[in-house]
Design a protein around this motif. Sequence first.
Motif, PDB file in Angstrom:
ATOM      1  N   TYR A 261     -42.268 -26.899  72.569  1.00 52.45           N
ATOM      2  CA  TYR A 261     -41.927 -26.071  71.409  1.00 52.45           C
ATOM      3  C   TYR A 261     -40.435 -26.205  71.121  1.00 52.45           C
ATOM      4  O   TYR A 261     -39.643 -26.476  72.035  1.00 52.45           O
ATOM      5  CB  TYR A 261     -42.214 -24.599  71.681  1.00 52.45           C
ATOM      6  N   ALA A 262     -40.063 -25.966  69.904  1.00 49.07           N
ATOM      7  CA  ALA A 262     -38.648 -25.854  69.568  1.00 49.07           C
ATOM      8  C   ALA A 262     -38.075 -24.607  70.245  1.00 49.07           C
ATOM      9  O   ALA A 262     -38.806 -23.643  70.509  1.00 49.07           O
ATOM     10  CB  ALA A 262     -38.466 -25.766  68.057  1.00 49.07           C
ATOM     11  N   PRO A 263     -36.774 -24.589  70.549  1.00 46.11           N
ATOM     12  CA  PRO A 263     -36.190 -23.425  71.226  1.00 46.11           C
ATOM     13  C   PRO A 263     -36.464 -22.106  70.515  1.00 46.11           C
ATOM     14  O   PRO A 263     -36.732 -21.095  71.179  1.00 46.11           O
ATOM     15  CB  PRO A 263     -34.695 -23.762  71.249  1.00 46.11           C
ATOM     16  N   ALA A 264     -36.420 -22.093  69.183  1.00 44.89           N
ATOM     17  CA  ALA A 264     -36.663 -20.842  68.459  1.00 44.89           C
ATOM     18  C   ALA A 264     -38.079 -20.331  68.679  1.00 44.89           C
ATOM     19  O   ALA A 264     -38.308 -19.116  68.782  1.00 44.89           O
ATOM     20  CB  ALA A 264     -36.395 -21.044  66.967  1.00 44.89           C
ATOM     21  N   ALA A 265     -39.037 -21.237  68.755  1.00 43.12           N
ATOM     22  CA  ALA A 265     -40.427 -20.832  68.995  1.00 43.12           C
ATOM     23  C   ALA A 265     -40.605 -20.295  70.410  1.00 43.12           C
ATOM     24  O   ALA A 265     -41.331 -19.316  70.630  1.00 43.12           O
ATOM     25  CB  ALA A 265     -41.363 -22.000  68.741  1.00 43.12           C
ATOM     26  N   LEU A 266     -39.938 -20.916  71.378  1.00 40.46           N
ATOM     27  CA  LEU A 266     -39.984 -20.400  72.741  1.00 40.46           C
ATOM     28  C   LEU A 266     -39.352 -19.015  72.822  1.00 40.46           C
ATOM     29  O   LEU A 266     -39.881 -18.114  73.493  1.00 40.46           O
ATOM     30  CB  LEU A 266     -39.273 -21.368  73.687  1.00 40.46           C
ATOM     31  N   ASP A 267     -38.232 -18.837  72.135  1.00 41.68           N
ATOM     32  CA  ASP A 267     -37.589 -17.516  72.108  1.00 41.68           C
ATOM     33  C   ASP A 267     -38.529 -16.472  71.508  1.00 41.68           C
ATOM     34  O   ASP A 267     -38.613 -15.333  71.992  1.00 41.68           O
ATOM     35  CB  ASP A 267     -36.295 -17.577  71.290  1.00 41.68           C
ATOM     36  N   LEU A 268     -39.243 -16.861  70.452  1.00 41.00           N
ATOM     37  CA  LEU A 268     -40.156 -15.934  69.778  1.00 41.00           C
ATOM     38  C   LEU A 268     -41.290 -15.507  70.707  1.00 41.00           C
ATOM     39  O   LEU A 268     -41.599 -14.309  70.816  1.00 41.00           O
ATOM     40  CB  LEU A 268     -40.717 -16.583  68.520  1.00 41.00           C
ATOM     41  N   TRP A 269     -41.901 -16.460  71.418  1.00 46.23           N
ATOM     42  CA  TRP A 269     -42.986 -16.094  72.316  1.00 46.23           C
ATOM     43  C   TRP A 269     -42.495 -15.252  73.480  1.00 46.23           C
ATOM     44  O   TRP A 269     -43.211 -14.361  73.957  1.00 46.23           O
ATOM     45  CB  TRP A 269     -43.728 -17.338  72.797  1.00 46.23           C
ATOM     46  N   MET A 270     -41.277 -15.498  73.919  1.00 44.31           N
ATOM     47  CA  MET A 270     -40.764 -14.660  74.990  1.00 44.31           C
ATOM     48  C   MET A 270     -40.502 -13.239  74.494  1.00 44.31           C
ATOM     49  O   MET A 270     -40.789 -12.264  75.208  1.00 44.31           O
ATOM     50  CB  MET A 270     -39.484 -15.278  75.578  1.00 44.31           C
ATOM     51  N   ARG A 271     -40.001 -13.087  73.282  1.00 42.74           N
ATOM     52  CA  ARG A 271     -39.805 -11.732  72.733  1.00 42.74           C
ATOM     53  C   ARG A 271     -41.143 -11.013  72.627  1.00 42.74           C
ATOM     54  O   ARG A 271     -41.248  -9.808  72.913  1.00 42.74           O
ATOM     55  CB  ARG A 271     -39.115 -11.798  71.371  1.00 42.74           C
ATOM     56  N   ARG A 272     -42.170 -11.746  72.204  1.00 41.86           N
ATOM     57  CA  ARG A 272     -43.495 -11.138  72.103  1.00 41.86           C
ATOM     58  C   ARG A 272     -44.012 -10.724  73.477  1.00 41.86           C
ATOM     59  O   ARG A 272     -44.539  -9.609  73.641  1.00 41.86           O
ATOM     60  CB  ARG A 272     -44.460 -12.123  71.441  1.00 41.86           C
ATOM     61  N   ALA A 273     -43.872 -11.590  74.460  1.00 40.81           N
ATOM     62  CA  ALA A 273     -44.335 -11.262  75.810  1.00 40.81           C
ATOM     63  C   ALA A 273     -43.610 -10.036  76.350  1.00 40.81           C
ATOM     64  O   ALA A 273     -44.214  -9.165  76.991  1.00 40.81           O
ATOM     65  CB  ALA A 273     -44.137 -12.462  76.736  1.00 40.81           C
ATOM     66  N   GLN A 274     -42.326  -9.954  76.092  1.00 40.56           N
ATOM     67  CA  GLN A 274     -41.563  -8.805  76.575  1.00 40.56           C
ATOM     68  C   GLN A 274     -41.983  -7.517  75.868  1.00 40.56           C
ATOM     69  O   GLN A 274     -42.029  -6.448  76.486  1.00 40.56           O
ATOM     70  CB  GLN A 274     -40.073  -9.071  76.398  1.00 40.56           C
ATOM     71  N   ALA A 275     -42.303  -7.607  74.575  1.00 39.63           N
ATOM     72  CA  ALA A 275     -42.779  -6.424  73.850  1.00 39.63           C
ATOM     73  C   ALA A 275     -44.082  -5.911  74.459  1.00 39.63           C
ATOM     74  O   ALA A 275     -44.263  -4.704  74.659  1.00 39.63           O
ATOM     75  CB  ALA A 275     -42.971  -6.756  72.375  1.00 39.63           C
ATOM     76  N   TRP A 276     -45.007  -6.836  74.768  1.00 39.25           N
ATOM     77  CA  TRP A 276     -46.252  -6.418  75.417  1.00 39.25           C
ATOM     78  C   TRP A 276     -45.975  -5.831  76.795  1.00 39.25           C
ATOM     79  O   TRP A 276     -46.560  -4.813  77.179  1.00 39.25           O
ATOM     80  CB  TRP A 276     -47.202  -7.604  75.539  1.00 39.25           C
ATOM     81  N   ALA A 277     -45.099  -6.477  77.574  1.00 36.52           N
ATOM     82  CA  ALA A 277     -44.811  -6.017  78.934  1.00 36.52           C
ATOM     83  C   ALA A 277     -44.186  -4.624  78.933  1.00 36.52           C
ATOM     84  O   ALA A 277     -44.398  -3.839  79.859  1.00 36.52           O
ATOM     85  CB  ALA A 277     -43.895  -7.009  79.641  1.00 36.52           C
ATOM     86  N   GLU A 278     -43.443  -4.324  77.899  1.00 36.90           N
ATOM     87  CA  GLU A 278     -42.804  -3.008  77.788  1.00 36.90           C
ATOM     88  C   GLU A 278     -43.759  -1.943  77.270  1.00 36.90           C
ATOM     89  O   GLU A 278     -43.401  -0.768  77.190  1.00 36.90           O
ATOM     90  CB  GLU A 278     -41.586  -3.109  76.874  1.00 36.90           C
ATOM     91  N   GLY A 279     -44.971  -2.351  76.911  1.00 37.64           N
ATOM     92  CA  GLY A 279     -45.972  -1.374  76.507  1.00 37.64           C
ATOM     93  C   GLY A 279     -46.251  -1.301  75.026  1.00 37.64           C
ATOM     94  O   GLY A 279     -47.077  -0.494  74.591  1.00 37.64           O
ATOM     95  N   GLY A 280     -45.569  -2.133  74.241  1.00 37.24           N
ATOM     96  CA  GLY A 280     -45.777  -2.118  72.808  1.00 37.24           C
ATOM     97  C   GLY A 280     -46.565  -3.318  72.330  1.00 37.24           C
ATOM     98  O   GLY A 280     -47.307  -3.949  73.081  1.00 37.24           O
ATOM     99  N   VAL A 281     -46.396  -3.625  71.048  1.00 34.56           N
ATOM    100  CA  VAL A 281     -47.009  -4.789  70.413  1.00 34.56           C
ATOM    101  C   VAL A 281     -45.917  -5.488  69.616  1.00 34.56           C
ATOM    102  O   VAL A 281     -45.081  -4.823  68.996  1.00 34.56           O
ATOM    103  CB  VAL A 281     -48.168  -4.372  69.485  1.00 34.56           C
TER     104      VAL A 281
END
Length: 269
Positions: free
Chosen positions: A205-225
């Motif tokens: 993936y391009a770096p921006a896409a990797l950053d985006l998926w990591m932000r999403r994973a962290q949002a789920w891990a923190e209890g949100g969406v």
Amino acid sequence: MNETGQGTIRIGIGGWVFEPWRGSFYPAGLPQKRELEHAASQLSSIEINGTYYGAQKPESFARWREETPEDFVFALKGSRYCTNRRVLAEAGPSVEKFVTSGIAELKHKLGPINWQFMATKAFDPADFEAFLRLLPQEVDGVRLRHAVEVRHPSFRVPEFVALLRAHGVAAITAGDSAHPQIADVTAPFVYVRIMGTQEENPEGYAPAALDLWMRRAQAWAEGGVPQDMETLAPPAPRQPRDVFLYVISGAKIRNPAAAMALIARAGRP
């Protein structure tokens, strides 16, 4: 939950046997019998695909447990004989055969089970609930966590989300693919499969896409969406959740690199 007050994010790939990874992901000359050991040293989880196609021996599950680090976790694909059928309510004997086939030999390294359905399987609420009722909560003292991967657009309705929440089963979120995407949280954990790696990107993936998926994973891990992902129903109560994210399909040769790039952004569990 880790010390940051969020769930653990585990990232990996599908399987570990793939000839093009030899010399790219696997060091040149590494014996094939040590490939799982190497993969587990670089990743925090692997989704086992072979369990979808046929039964594995209890000795194999025990060996895989022994060859991986203490904090490593496997996800398993449930047997296709459970899900590829017209009447899901009749899957009871196949489900029992799968869960008693030796998967408990993974012990604490047993992660979620992915019950994958064909793209032609439409949502029949009564029959699907009958299937969910067949899924046991434990086997031989080992807790079981269940997730469903549905690929027919008829599942993208609030009724499906409510049904999964009633049974504590996760809806697998498909990313970067043509499959219907369901991002709602329906279980105490989140299961994501991203499928958009491209060979021209060294890390898939391009770096921006990797950053985006990591932000999403962290949002789920923190209890949100993730705020940029559409949901079908009101949000579930906020609580930290473990996240299992697998880089699947796409340019398969790049999937380990993409997974490692995401792990570098998250930090190992």
